[in-house]
Design an enzyme around this catalytic site. Structure first.
Site, PDB file in Angstrom:
ATOM      1  N   GLN A  12       0.819  -1.217   0.000  1.00 50.76           N
ATOM      2  CA  GLN A  12       0.000   0.000   0.000  1.00 50.76           C
ATOM      3  C   GLN A  12       0.853   1.267   0.000  1.00 50.76           C
ATOM      4  OE1 GLN A  12      -3.884  -0.292   2.329  1.00 50.76           O
ATOM      5  NE2 GLN A  12      -2.605  -1.702   3.495  1.00 50.76           N
ATOM      6  N   ASP A  38      14.803  -9.582  -1.942  1.00 54.14           N
ATOM      7  CA  ASP A  38      14.098 -10.584  -1.145  1.00 54.14           C
ATOM      8  C   ASP A  38      14.603 -10.506   0.294  1.00 54.14           C
ATOM      9  OD1 ASP A  38      12.845 -12.712   0.005  1.00 54.14           O
ATOM     10  OD2 ASP A  38      13.635 -14.226  -1.380  1.00 54.14           O
ATOM     11  N   ALA A  62       7.394  -5.504   4.970  1.00 51.78           N
ATOM     12  CA  ALA A  62       7.194  -6.107   6.293  1.00 51.78           C
ATOM     13  C   ALA A  62       6.337  -7.348   6.153  1.00 51.78           C
ATOM     14  CB  ALA A  62       6.511  -5.121   7.242  1.00 51.78           C
ATOM     15  N   THR A  64       3.136  -8.548   7.471  1.00 48.00           N
ATOM     16  CA  THR A  64       2.033  -7.822   8.114  1.00 48.00           C
ATOM     17  C   THR A  64       0.797  -8.687   8.382  1.00 48.00           C
ATOM     18  OG1 THR A  64       1.237  -7.093   5.940  1.00 48.00           O
ATOM     19  CG2 THR A  64       2.727  -5.602   7.117  1.00 48.00           C
ATOM     20  N   ASP A 104       1.800   0.706  15.464  1.00 47.81           N
ATOM     21  CA  ASP A 104       1.216   0.924  16.787  1.00 47.81           C
ATOM     22  C   ASP A 104       1.157  -0.366  17.600  1.00 47.81           C
ATOM     23  OD1 ASP A 104      -0.703   0.034  14.842  1.00 47.81           O
ATOM     24  OD2 ASP A 104      -2.305   0.428  16.289  1.00 47.81           O
ATOM     25  N   TYR A 127       3.508 -10.367  15.849  1.00 44.99           N
ATOM     26  CA  TYR A 127       3.767  -9.296  14.888  1.00 44.99           C
ATOM     27  C   TYR A 127       4.353  -8.072  15.590  1.00 44.99           C
ATOM     28  CZ  TYR A 127       2.693  -5.278  11.884  1.00 44.99           C
ATOM     29  OH  TYR A 127       2.763  -4.102  11.171  1.00 44.99           O
TER      30      TYR A 127
END
Length: 289
Positions: A12, A38, A62, A64, A104, A127
């Site tokens: 994104q 990679d 990341a 995610t 966060d 995570y």
């Protein structure tokens, strides 16, 4: 001409930076997806960076998948922690500036006031723990790095809450959304602009910063805003998190205090509703094309 390397180019934020890059032609841009860089192959990272020779790295890559991370702990740690350490080492030894994106989820969610950069970290899922380890490694290996923590990211690109809700609200008569997790969404295009404001600022001030859109809402209230702005005829019910169990715990409160990034770099922090309107309109245009 300085060269900017964007990792996670198809995500994104990477996609929004690609859109924005046309307005920053003073830089040479390299957008690297997994086929180019990679991050799961730790041995290859430095070699690839030696070939690209960036002056600035924006690490948007990341692991995610928050729930899957509970089972894929090792892979999450490689991508969110160990790969970041390698990039930080390389950037420190090559006078390369590094902006690393964090989350966060490094907080436990037990606060009741907006979290500033000095708030104690205590992740409650894998995570969050791997992202915190990545932050620590980043600043340990490169004291000049900048870390930006963000939350609830959405965009017209990729998979996210706004696109999922927009689709479901057209498919179903009613939806249930958790109403006891509080924070603020982040339009990835706004975060991309904040990053470029930092890069083009006269002074580079290393450290940790927070960025999300302004506003204090629950996921339920976010869904209601999507419904209203999108004009969807769907009943949205608020439910407690206990009614929607997930493999990974979510922080109940992760509202970020953005005053440091605004004061230090003059970053503009838009309100969440105006950004949501912009994104929903772009999603609509894309779906018509």
């Amino acid at each position: 001409m300085k060269k900017i390397l964007v990792t996670g180019a198809n995500g994104q934020l990477g996609s929004e930076l690609r859109e924005l890059s046309v307005h920053y032609s003073q830089f040479e841009w390299v957008f690297a997806d997994r086929s180019v860089l990679d991050l799961s192959d730790l041995e290859s990272i430095s070699n690839t960076l030696n070939v690209i020779q960036p002056h600035i790295i924006i690490n948007c890559a990341a692991y995610t998948a928050v729930d899957k991370a509970e089972a894929e702990t090792e892979l999450a740690d490689v991508l969110n922690h160990q790969a970041v350490a390698v990039m930080a080492q390389w950037s420190a030894s090559h006078a390369c500036r590094l902006i690393h994106i964090s989350t966060d989820y490094v907080f436990d969610g037990n606060s009741s006031t907006a979290l500033d950069e000095e708030a104690p970290t205590a992740p409650i899922n894998v995570y969050g723990q791997t992202k915190l380890s990545g932050e620590q490694a980043c600043l340990r290996e490169n004291t000049e790095a900048i870390i930006i923590r963000t939350s609830w990211v959405y965009s017209r690109f990729g998979n996210n809450f706004v696109k999922t809700m927009s689709r479901l609200m057209q498919e179903r008569d009613q939806l249930s959304v958790v109403n006891d997790q509080i924070g603020s969404p982040t339009y990835a295009a706004d975060l991309a602009q904040a990053i470029m404001t930092i890069i083009t600022h006269t002074h580079w001030q290393s450290g940790i910063y927070h960025f999300s859109n302004e506003g204090k809402i629950s996921w339920y209230e976010f869904a209601l805003a999507i419904q209203e702005i999108g004009g969807f005829d769907c009943l949205v019910n608020g439910i407690p998190s206990s009614d929607y169990p997930t493999p990974a715990k979510r922080p109940h409160y992760s509202l970020l205090d953005k005053s440091k990034i605004a004061t230090t770099f003059g970053v503009v922090v838009p309100g969440y509703r105006e950004s949501l309107k912009t994104c929903i309109e772009l999603i609509r245009i894309n779906s018509c094309n």
